[in-house]
Design a protein around this motif. Structure first.
Motif, PDB file in Angstrom:
ATOM      1  N   ARG A 139      -5.805  32.316 -18.781  1.00  7.73           N
ATOM      2  CA  ARG A 139      -7.142  32.527 -18.218  1.00  7.73           C
ATOM      3  C   ARG A 139      -8.179  31.815 -19.080  1.00  7.73           C
ATOM      4  NH1 ARG A 139      -7.848  38.763 -16.575  1.00  7.73           N
ATOM      5  NH2 ARG A 139      -9.867  37.895 -16.031  1.00  7.73           N
ATOM      6  N   ARG A 140      -9.319  31.485 -18.467  1.00  8.34           N
ATOM      7  CA  ARG A 140     -10.374  30.772 -19.187  1.00  8.34           C
ATOM      8  C   ARG A 140     -11.725  31.462 -19.097  1.00  8.34           C
ATOM      9  NH1 ARG A 140      -6.549  27.321 -17.771  1.00  8.34           N
ATOM     10  NH2 ARG A 140      -6.011  25.619 -19.156  1.00  8.34           N
ATOM     11  N   ASP A 141     -11.800  32.543 -18.349  1.00  3.51           N
ATOM     12  CA  ASP A 141     -13.079  33.240 -18.209  1.00  3.51           C
ATOM     13  C   ASP A 141     -13.403  33.997 -19.500  1.00  3.51           C
ATOM     14  OD1 ASP A 141     -10.785  34.721 -17.484  1.00  3.51           O
ATOM     15  OD2 ASP A 141     -11.959  36.186 -16.363  1.00  3.51           O
ATOM     16  N   THR A 142     -14.689  34.113 -19.810  1.00  2.00           N
ATOM     17  CA  THR A 142     -15.098  34.738 -21.062  1.00  2.00           C
ATOM     18  C   THR A 142     -15.687  36.138 -20.882  1.00  2.00           C
ATOM     19  OG1 THR A 142     -17.273  33.700 -20.942  1.00  2.00           O
ATOM     20  CG2 THR A 142     -15.562  32.523 -22.177  1.00  2.00           C
ATOM     21  N   ALA A 143     -16.196  36.465 -19.719  1.00  2.00           N
ATOM     22  CA  ALA A 143     -16.873  37.753 -19.520  1.00  2.00           C
ATOM     23  C   ALA A 143     -16.009  38.958 -19.889  1.00  2.00           C
ATOM     24  CB  ALA A 143     -17.398  37.873 -18.090  1.00  2.00           C
ATOM     25  N   PRO A 144     -14.731  39.029 -19.471  1.00  2.00           N
ATOM     26  CA  PRO A 144     -13.926  40.191 -19.861  1.00  2.00           C
ATOM     27  C   PRO A 144     -13.757  40.313 -21.378  1.00  2.00           C
ATOM     28  CG  PRO A 144     -12.840  38.983 -18.096  1.00  2.00           C
ATOM     29  CD  PRO A 144     -13.988  38.141 -18.573  1.00  2.00           C
ATOM     30  N   LEU A 145     -13.690  39.187 -22.066  1.00  3.93           N
ATOM     31  CA  LEU A 145     -13.550  39.204 -23.524  1.00  3.93           C
ATOM     32  C   LEU A 145     -14.852  39.633 -24.180  1.00  3.93           C
ATOM     33  CD1 LEU A 145     -11.638  35.820 -23.960  1.00  3.93           C
ATOM     34  CD2 LEU A 145     -10.656  38.130 -23.782  1.00  3.93           C
ATOM     35  N   GLU A 146     -15.960  39.120 -23.691  1.00  2.00           N
ATOM     36  CA  GLU A 146     -17.262  39.448 -24.265  1.00  2.00           C
ATOM     37  C   GLU A 146     -17.593  40.931 -24.100  1.00  2.00           C
ATOM     38  OE1 GLU A 146     -19.801  36.644 -22.269  1.00  2.00           O
ATOM     39  OE2 GLU A 146     -19.330  35.037 -23.699  1.00  2.00           O
ATOM     40  N   ARG A 147     -17.123  41.549 -23.019  1.00  2.00           N
ATOM     41  CA  ARG A 147     -17.345  42.994 -22.824  1.00  2.00           C
ATOM     42  C   ARG A 147     -16.538  43.818 -23.822  1.00  2.00           C
ATOM     43  NH1 ARG A 147     -17.134  41.603 -17.327  1.00  2.00           N
ATOM     44  NH2 ARG A 147     -14.948  42.205 -17.187  1.00  2.00           N
ATOM     45  N   ARG A 185     -21.413  35.507 -27.816  1.00  2.00           N
ATOM     46  CA  ARG A 185     -21.029  34.640 -26.697  1.00  2.00           C
ATOM     47  C   ARG A 185     -19.824  33.794 -27.073  1.00  2.00           C
ATOM     48  NH1 ARG A 185     -23.223  36.462 -22.285  1.00  2.00           N
ATOM     49  NH2 ARG A 185     -25.415  36.914 -22.537  1.00  2.00           N
ATOM     50  N   LEU A 186     -18.910  33.668 -26.129  1.00  2.00           N
ATOM     51  CA  LEU A 186     -17.696  32.894 -26.349  1.00  2.00           C
ATOM     52  C   LEU A 186     -17.653  31.690 -25.419  1.00  2.00           C
ATOM     53  CD1 LEU A 186     -15.166  35.877 -26.491  1.00  2.00           C
ATOM     54  CD2 LEU A 186     -16.201  34.670 -28.426  1.00  2.00           C
ATOM     55  N   SER A 187     -16.956  30.658 -25.852  1.00  2.00           N
ATOM     56  CA  SER A 187     -16.726  29.485 -24.999  1.00  2.00           C
ATOM     57  C   SER A 187     -15.313  28.982 -25.275  1.00  2.00           C
ATOM     58  CB  SER A 187     -17.759  28.394 -25.287  1.00  2.00           C
ATOM     59  OG  SER A 187     -17.633  27.934 -26.622  1.00  2.00           O
ATOM     60  N   ALA A 188     -14.871  28.025 -24.498  1.00  2.00           N
ATOM     61  CA  ALA A 188     -13.555  27.408 -24.660  1.00  2.00           C
ATOM     62  C   ALA A 188     -12.458  28.462 -24.827  1.00  2.00           C
ATOM     63  CB  ALA A 188     -13.555  26.431 -25.829  1.00  2.00           C
ATOM     64  N   ALA A 189     -12.515  29.505 -24.032  1.00  2.00           N
ATOM     65  CA  ALA A 189     -11.533  30.592 -24.133  1.00  2.00           C
ATOM     66  C   ALA A 189     -10.253  30.221 -23.395  1.00  2.00           C
ATOM     67  CB  ALA A 189     -12.111  31.874 -23.553  1.00  2.00           C
ATOM     68  N   HIS A 190      -9.139  30.592 -23.988  1.00  2.00           N
ATOM     69  CA  HIS A 190      -7.806  30.460 -23.388  1.00  2.00           C
ATOM     70  C   HIS A 190      -7.065  31.736 -23.767  1.00  2.00           C
ATOM     71  CE1 HIS A 190      -9.158  26.284 -23.817  1.00  2.00           C
ATOM     72  NE2 HIS A 190      -8.551  26.131 -22.660  1.00  2.00           N
ATOM     73  N   TRP A 191      -6.749  32.548 -22.764  1.00  2.00           N
ATOM     74  CA  TRP A 191      -6.160  33.836 -23.091  1.00  2.00           C
ATOM     75  C   TRP A 191      -5.225  34.329 -22.005  1.00  2.00           C
ATOM     76  CZ3 TRP A 191      -7.914  38.432 -20.493  1.00  2.00           C
ATOM     77  CH2 TRP A 191      -9.012  38.248 -19.643  1.00  2.00           C
ATOM     78  N   LEU A 192      -4.438  35.322 -22.392  1.00  2.00           N
ATOM     79  CA  LEU A 192      -3.448  35.914 -21.501  1.00  2.00           C
ATOM     80  C   LEU A 192      -3.632  37.422 -21.494  1.00  2.00           C
ATOM     81  CD1 LEU A 192      -0.409  34.063 -23.065  1.00  2.00           C
ATOM     82  CD2 LEU A 192      -1.384  33.534 -20.835  1.00  2.00           C
ATOM     83  N   ASP A 193      -3.372  38.029 -20.364  1.00  2.00           N
ATOM     84  CA  ASP A 193      -3.252  39.483 -20.299  1.00  2.00           C
ATOM     85  C   ASP A 193      -2.028  39.779 -19.453  1.00  2.00           C
ATOM     86  OD1 ASP A 193      -4.471  38.670 -17.900  1.00  2.00           O
ATOM     87  OD2 ASP A 193      -5.459  40.596 -17.626  1.00  2.00           O
ATOM     88  N   PRO A 207     -19.046  50.139 -25.724  1.00  2.00           N
ATOM     89  CA  PRO A 207     -20.233  50.758 -25.133  1.00  2.00           C
ATOM     90  C   PRO A 207     -21.328  49.701 -24.994  1.00  2.00           C
ATOM     91  CG  PRO A 207     -19.369  52.107 -26.918  1.00  2.00           C
ATOM     92  CD  PRO A 207     -18.615  50.806 -26.938  1.00  2.00           C
ATOM     93  N   GLY A 208     -21.946  49.630 -23.858  1.00  2.00           N
ATOM     94  CA  GLY A 208     -22.952  48.591 -23.615  1.00  2.00           C
ATOM     95  C   GLY A 208     -22.332  47.369 -22.968  1.00  2.00           C
ATOM     96  N   GLY A 209     -21.085  47.064 -23.309  1.00  2.00           N
ATOM     97  CA  GLY A 209     -20.257  46.052 -22.659  1.00  2.00           C
ATOM     98  C   GLY A 209     -20.769  44.632 -22.592  1.00  2.00           C
ATOM     99  N   GLY A 210     -21.567  44.181 -23.524  1.00  2.00           N
ATOM    100  CA  GLY A 210     -21.995  42.788 -23.497  1.00  2.00           C
ATOM    101  C   GLY A 210     -22.113  42.233 -24.891  1.00  2.00           C
ATOM    102  N   PRO A 211     -22.138  40.910 -25.023  1.00  2.00           N
ATOM    103  CA  PRO A 211     -22.216  40.301 -26.354  1.00  2.00           C
ATOM    104  C   PRO A 211     -23.589  40.451 -26.953  1.00  2.00           C
ATOM    105  CG  PRO A 211     -22.270  38.607 -24.680  1.00  2.00           C
ATOM    106  CD  PRO A 211     -22.050  39.914 -23.960  1.00  2.00           C
ATOM    107  N   SER A 212     -23.630  40.421 -28.279  1.00  2.00           N
ATOM    108  CA  SER A 212     -24.910  40.503 -28.974  1.00  2.00           C
ATOM    109  C   SER A 212     -25.393  39.140 -29.375  1.00  2.00           C
ATOM    110  CB  SER A 212     -24.757  41.390 -30.201  1.00  2.00           C
ATOM    111  OG  SER A 212     -23.698  40.933 -31.016  1.00  2.00           O
TER     112      SER A 212
END
Length: 173
Positions: free
Chosen positions: A43-51, A58-66, A168-173
């Motif tokens: 996966r390349r989306d960042t929103a689930p990771l940032e939460r 903030r994240l970019s260039a993400a490459h991840w698996l779940d 809690p709050g679920g977003g990046p700082s």
């Protein structure tokens, strides 16, 4: 019909019980989850990771698996399944250096192990990874297991977690 008697009835019960224990026939409904991911699962989306990892920002260039753990057996019991979330992402320029500098005594040189094959090509070459169990605990809030390896030179984080929950709050700082 003949009188089966006690032993005959008991024998029929055993046969019925054994028949119920055989693996179910495939109905074609849902595929069995895979125990290990393939290259197409990255996966390349960042929103689930940032939460989940708000301290990273903030994240970019993400490459991840779940993917689910422990479900590759046809004898597995239905119910809650642990999910491994593992990957690599880039933080804002200078963010990793700032994190490490603020917590310098806690960080030690550590190299990630057991990197899933589909992610190995995304690891920065020559990375000088550092890790702090105190920082791991800070990110996870001790709510789930996780290890976070940081490379100050490339501003990358490699993470390997089990059942990460949104902060809690679920977003990046």
């Amino acid at each position: 019909m003949t009188d089966l008697g006690r032993r005959g009835l008991l024998g029929l019960g055993v046969v019925a019980a054994l028949g119920a224990c055989r693996p179910a026939e495939s109905t074609g409904r849902a595929p069995t989850p895979k125990a290990s991911p393939g290259a197409g699962d990255v996966r390349r989306d960042t929103a689930p990771l940032e939460r989940r990892f708000t301290l990273l920002g903030r994240l970019s260039a993400a490459h991840w698996l779940d993917y689910p753990l422990g479900v590759d057996s046809r004898f597995s019991v239905p119910g809650p399944t642990d999910v491994r979330v593992v990957g690599i992402a880039r933080l804002r320029a200078g963010k990793v250096a700032a994190i490490v500098k603020a917590r310098r005594p806690a960080f030690r040189a550590r190299v990630p192990n057991l990197v899933p094959h589909p992610l190995s090509g995304f690891m920065p070459p020559g990375a000088t990874w550092v890790r702090s169990e105190a920082f791991d605990s800070e990110i996870t809030r001790d709510a789930y297991d996780g290890a976070f390896y940081l490379d100050p030179d490339s501003d990358h984080v490699y993470f390997d977690t089990t059942n990460p929950t949104p902060a809690p709050g679920g977003g990046p700082s």
